[in-house]
Design a protein around this motif. Structure first.
Motif, PDB file in Angstrom:
ATOM      1  N   UNK A  63       0.837  -1.197   0.000  1.00 57.71           N
ATOM      2  CA  UNK A  63       0.000   0.000   0.000  1.00 57.71           C
ATOM      3  C   UNK A  63       0.877   1.254   0.000  1.00 57.71           C
ATOM      4  N   UNK A  64       1.950   1.229   0.808  1.00 58.85           N
ATOM      5  CA  UNK A  64       2.854   2.382   0.893  1.00 58.85           C
ATOM      6  C   UNK A  64       3.514   2.628  -0.462  1.00 58.85           C
ATOM      7  N   UNK A  65       3.945   1.540  -1.134  1.00 56.93           N
ATOM      8  CA  UNK A  65       4.595   1.672  -2.440  1.00 56.93           C
ATOM      9  C   UNK A  65       3.649   2.321  -3.446  1.00 56.93           C
ATOM     10  N   UNK A  66       2.351   2.026  -3.295  1.00 61.71           N
ATOM     11  CA  UNK A  66       1.367   2.617  -4.205  1.00 61.71           C
ATOM     12  C   UNK A  66       1.035   4.057  -3.818  1.00 61.71           C
ATOM     13  N   UNK A  67       1.722   4.578  -2.801  1.00 60.79           N
ATOM     14  CA  UNK A  67       1.531   5.978  -2.429  1.00 60.79           C
ATOM     15  C   UNK A  67       0.411   6.203  -1.434  1.00 60.79           C
ATOM     16  N   UNK A  68      -0.077   5.134  -0.791  1.00 54.36           N
ATOM     17  CA  UNK A  68      -1.161   5.306   0.193  1.00 54.36           C
ATOM     18  C   UNK A  68      -0.577   5.652   1.553  1.00 54.36           C
ATOM     19  N   UNK A  69      -1.197   6.576   2.244  1.00 53.88           N
ATOM     20  CA  UNK A  69      -0.774   6.830   3.620  1.00 53.88           C
ATOM     21  C   UNK A  69      -1.355   5.719   4.505  1.00 53.88           C
ATOM     22  N   UNK A  70      -0.821   5.634   5.743  1.00 54.39           N
ATOM     23  CA  UNK A  70      -1.357   4.626   6.673  1.00 54.39           C
ATOM     24  C   UNK A  70      -2.851   4.845   6.890  1.00 54.39           C
ATOM     25  N   UNK A  71      -3.239   6.126   6.959  1.00 59.14           N
ATOM     26  CA  UNK A  71      -4.656   6.427   7.215  1.00 59.14           C
ATOM     27  C   UNK A  71      -5.522   5.939   6.050  1.00 59.14           C
ATOM     28  N   UNK A  72      -5.032   6.208   4.825  1.00 60.76           N
ATOM     29  CA  UNK A  72      -5.811   5.762   3.652  1.00 60.76           C
ATOM     30  C   UNK A  72      -5.932   4.242   3.626  1.00 60.76           C
ATOM     31  N   UNK A  73      -4.790   3.586   3.902  1.00 60.57           N
ATOM     32  CA  UNK A  73      -4.793   2.123   3.880  1.00 60.57           C
ATOM     33  C   UNK A  73      -5.783   1.607   4.909  1.00 60.57           C
ATOM     34  N   UNK A  74      -5.774   2.204   6.096  1.00 64.53           N
ATOM     35  CA  UNK A  74      -6.682   1.736   7.144  1.00 64.53           C
ATOM     36  C   UNK A  74      -8.121   2.031   6.760  1.00 64.53           C
ATOM     37  N   UNK A  75      -8.359   3.213   6.177  1.00 68.21           N
ATOM     38  CA  UNK A  75      -9.761   3.518   5.905  1.00 68.21           C
ATOM     39  C   UNK A  75     -10.304   2.644   4.786  1.00 68.21           C
ATOM     40  N   UNK A  76      -9.467   2.311   3.757  1.00 67.08           N
ATOM     41  CA  UNK A  76      -9.998   1.493   2.659  1.00 67.08           C
ATOM     42  C   UNK A  76      -9.932  -0.005   2.947  1.00 67.08           C
ATOM     43  N   UNK A  77      -8.827  -0.427   3.569  1.00 67.78           N
ATOM     44  CA  UNK A  77      -8.587  -1.874   3.685  1.00 67.78           C
ATOM     45  C   UNK A  77      -8.343  -2.317   5.122  1.00 67.78           C
ATOM     46  N   UNK A  78      -8.846  -1.487   6.084  1.00 67.54           N
ATOM     47  CA  UNK A  78      -8.621  -1.823   7.485  1.00 67.54           C
ATOM     48  C   UNK A  78      -9.079  -3.241   7.807  1.00 67.54           C
ATOM     49  N   UNK A  79     -10.228  -3.645   7.236  1.00 66.31           N
ATOM     50  CA  UNK A  79     -10.767  -4.984   7.540  1.00 66.31           C
ATOM     51  C   UNK A  79      -9.805  -6.071   7.090  1.00 66.31           C
ATOM     52  N   UNK A  80      -9.124  -5.849   5.940  1.00 71.79           N
ATOM     53  CA  UNK A  80      -8.181  -6.859   5.453  1.00 71.79           C
ATOM     54  C   UNK A  80      -6.943  -6.886   6.356  1.00 71.79           C
ATOM     55  N   UNK A  81      -6.460  -5.683   6.710  1.00 74.90           N
ATOM     56  CA  UNK A  81      -5.267  -5.632   7.565  1.00 74.90           C
ATOM     57  C   UNK A  81      -5.565  -6.291   8.913  1.00 74.90           C
ATOM     58  N   UNK A  82      -6.760  -6.044   9.431  1.00 77.65           N
ATOM     59  CA  UNK A  82      -7.154  -6.694  10.703  1.00 77.65           C
ATOM     60  C   UNK A  82      -7.143  -8.210  10.541  1.00 77.65           C
TER      61      UNK A  82
END
Ligand code: ASP
Length: 567
Positions: free
Chosen positions: A475-494
């Motif tokens: 996600x970081x490589x694609x330019x997403x911030x941690x907040x963006x990653x959590x808001x879009x894919x938080x369920x997957x990361x969990x």
């Protein structure tokens, strides 16, 4: 009581003497002084009815639905029709009942010169013809074969939501407004990707589904807004396990439609080799005509066009070209993005003996050369290869299935200067390459694989990331911030953080696969009710504008359209 005793195409000499009831559509009607001959049709075939002149017999028109009762009789020897399975018999009709009439037809059933939009507007008539009957039935048989294989292999069919959050599969989402929450939207699933991964994390092990997917992309021969795929996912597996199951599913479908299945295992080709030799990540391997490289051989050339180009690549074609033929190819190459397309024989005078030898063109053949970036040379020569193979009739009538493997994990978007995924952001990097710097992912390879049949990409899959830190790095490589990653894919990361097994899967486009099986040029011939390239359905007229009050309920106001698309 049933409407018929037997289907039209099933009557044989064995039935002679029996009194039977048949029903179907009037295919043709011929008046022969005193007798009327009708070919009665259903999906199994046609049977000749012989009727005495009567009001009903005269009234019959094509596509009327009728029921006839009569004795099956052998036809006179000179009346036998060897082209018809029922051609040795006919029914001497005793009573006839018109069950349904038809208005004059926009086209005759089975007429294959009819324009496609008209066929789709009257799809029910088109479906009565042999082509659509065969295609839709073949599609069913192929899907049954796939399902049987998956069931035998212990896969569980799990239904996943159509209405969800957008899943990034590289297309635009179709949005669904929600009346209960105006201003909010579901996206129609581009695929069940994350749900199937969650099933693995949920301990389901082997999932499959004939899943409908929706993608807002321009429609093409191999694309519709909605399509089905054999979607599968497996836990505790490596790449070869997934490929093995997919091959079994393909073979299951071939067997179900009565075709000789391709030999397993399907060969592999790396992404780099496919791009270098065939200029495509879905090469048609039924014929060779490989792209060759003369970059090194022409580095010091007196011919500046070759010497100064980042790369020189060429195709050897078993033919010599006239000036006019060459000019036509140059025009095509320019359309595809090349600056030019040199015919080696025309520039030979600028090249040394050694340079010419490096091209190694046999007598009677020609070399067509592109001097450009690697990317342009591959793209243009790849398209030229396909074009010439078709034009010169070099494509044999065989079936070649193969896997393309070892794709890069990321690709660079020149326009935005950012990195994005090659397959989707859940694909695992190859083992040992998980620790790249998020700004420098150039050489990272992904565990991604594609299945290609005769140059058609049937589908893609990958071994997935099951380590939450690697997922965050993507996600970081694609330019997403941690907040963006959590808001879009938080369920997957969990989920990944709560015991995710190693897993991987695949999805194969059903309509693409069946179109190839049926020898059809586009998937609309496999879909019962497809859309045309403008994105409309000629049958129902959808999509249509919605009344303001309906839109308002969902909190939507439509912007004025300067150039509204035609319905
Ligand atoms: N979700 C992917 C697709 O629809 C397939 C996969 O990776 O399994 O193309």
């Amino acid at each position: 009581m049933s409407w018929r005793d037997i289907q039209c195409g099933e009557l044989r000499p064995d039935h002679v003497g029996q009194r039977l009831t048949v029903a179907g559509w009037v295919d043709t009607r011929r008046d022969h002084g005193g007798l009327v001959f009708v070919d009665l049709r259903d999906h199994t075939g046609k049977i000749q009815l012989v009727l005495k002149e009567s009001d009903d017999a005269h009234e019959l028109r094509n596509e009327f639905v009728v029921q006839a009762v009569g004795a099956v009789a052998a036809r006179a020897t000179d009346a036998v029709n060897p082209n018809l399975a029922t051609g040795e018999v006919e029914i001497q009709v005793e009573s006839l009942q018109i069950l349904s009439r038809s208005t004059p037809l926009p086209f005759q059933v089975g007429d294959d010169t009819v324009e496609e939009t008209t066929r789709l507007r009257y799809r029910w008539l088109d479906m009565r013809g042999e082509r659509m009957q065969r295609n839709l039935r073949m599609s069913h048989a192929a899907v049954s074969g796939i399902r049987r294989t998956m069931d035998d292999l212990g896969f569980v069919d799990i239904w996943t939501p159509a209405m969800t959050r957008g899943t990034p599969e590289g297309a635009r989402d179709f949005l669904v407004p929600v009346r209960l929450q105006p201003g909010k939207f579901f996206a129609l699933a581009q695929s069940p990707q994350l749900f199937k991964q969650l099933c693995m994390i949920g301990g389901l092990d082997r999932y499959y589904q004939i899943a409908t997917c929706w993608r807002d992309e321009d429609l093409r021969a191999d694309r519709q807004f909605e399509f089905r795929q054999l979607d599968l996912e497996m836990a505790f597996v490596e790449r070869e396990d997934v490929l093995d199951v997919m091959e079994a599913a393909v073979v299951g479908a071939f067997e179900a439609v009565g075709r000789t299945a391709p030999t397993r295992p399907f060969p592999h080709i790396s992404y780099d080799a496919a791009m270098a030799k065939y200029g495509s990540d879905k090469p048609d391997l039924r014929f060779a005509m490989e792209i060759q490289d003369a970059t090194e051989a022409t580095r010091g050339s007196g011919f500046g066009v070759f010497a100064n180009a980042p790369c020189v690549r060429f195709l050897v074609v078993p033919k010599t070209f006239s000036r006019a033929e060459h000019e036509r190819l140059v025009a095509l190459a320019k359309e595809w993005g090349a600056k030019g397309l040199a015919l080696l024989s025309q520039v030979a005078k600028f090249l040394s003996e050694a340079e010419l030898e490096a091209f190694g063109v046999p007598e009677g053949s020609s070399a067509l050369c592109v001097a450009d970036t690697e990317e342009t040379a591959a793209h243009v020569l790849g398209l030229l290869r396909l074009h010439l193979a078709r034009e010169l009739d070099l494509v044999p009538d065989t079936d070649v299935f193969h896997w393309v493997v070892d794709f890069p994990l990321f690709k660079h978007d020149e326009e935005t200067g950012t990195w994005t995924f090659m397959h989707h952001p859940f694909t695992a990097p190859t083992a040992g390459s998980e620790a790249w710097e998020p700004g420098e992912p150039h050489d990272v390879r992904g565990q991604h694989y594609d299945l290609v049949w005769n140059g058609w990409e049937l589908g893609s899959g990958s071994i997935r990331i099951h380590d939450v830190e690697v997922q965050e790095r993507v996600f970081k490589t694609m330019g997403m911030t941690d907040e963006e990653a959590t808001s879009k894919f938080g369920f997957l990361l969990d989920a990944l953080a709560m015991g995710a097994p190693p897993h991987g899967g695949f999805a194969m486009g059903i309509e693409r696969f069946v179109a190839q099986l049926a020898g059809e040029p586009d998937i609309r011939q496999i879909v019962a009710f497809p859309k045309v390239s403008s994105g409309s359905d000629p049958l129902t007229g959808a999509p249509t504008p919605m009344p303001g009050d309906v839109l308002a309920e969902s909190g939507i106001r439509v912007l004025p359209q300067e150039d509204p698309p035609k319905a």
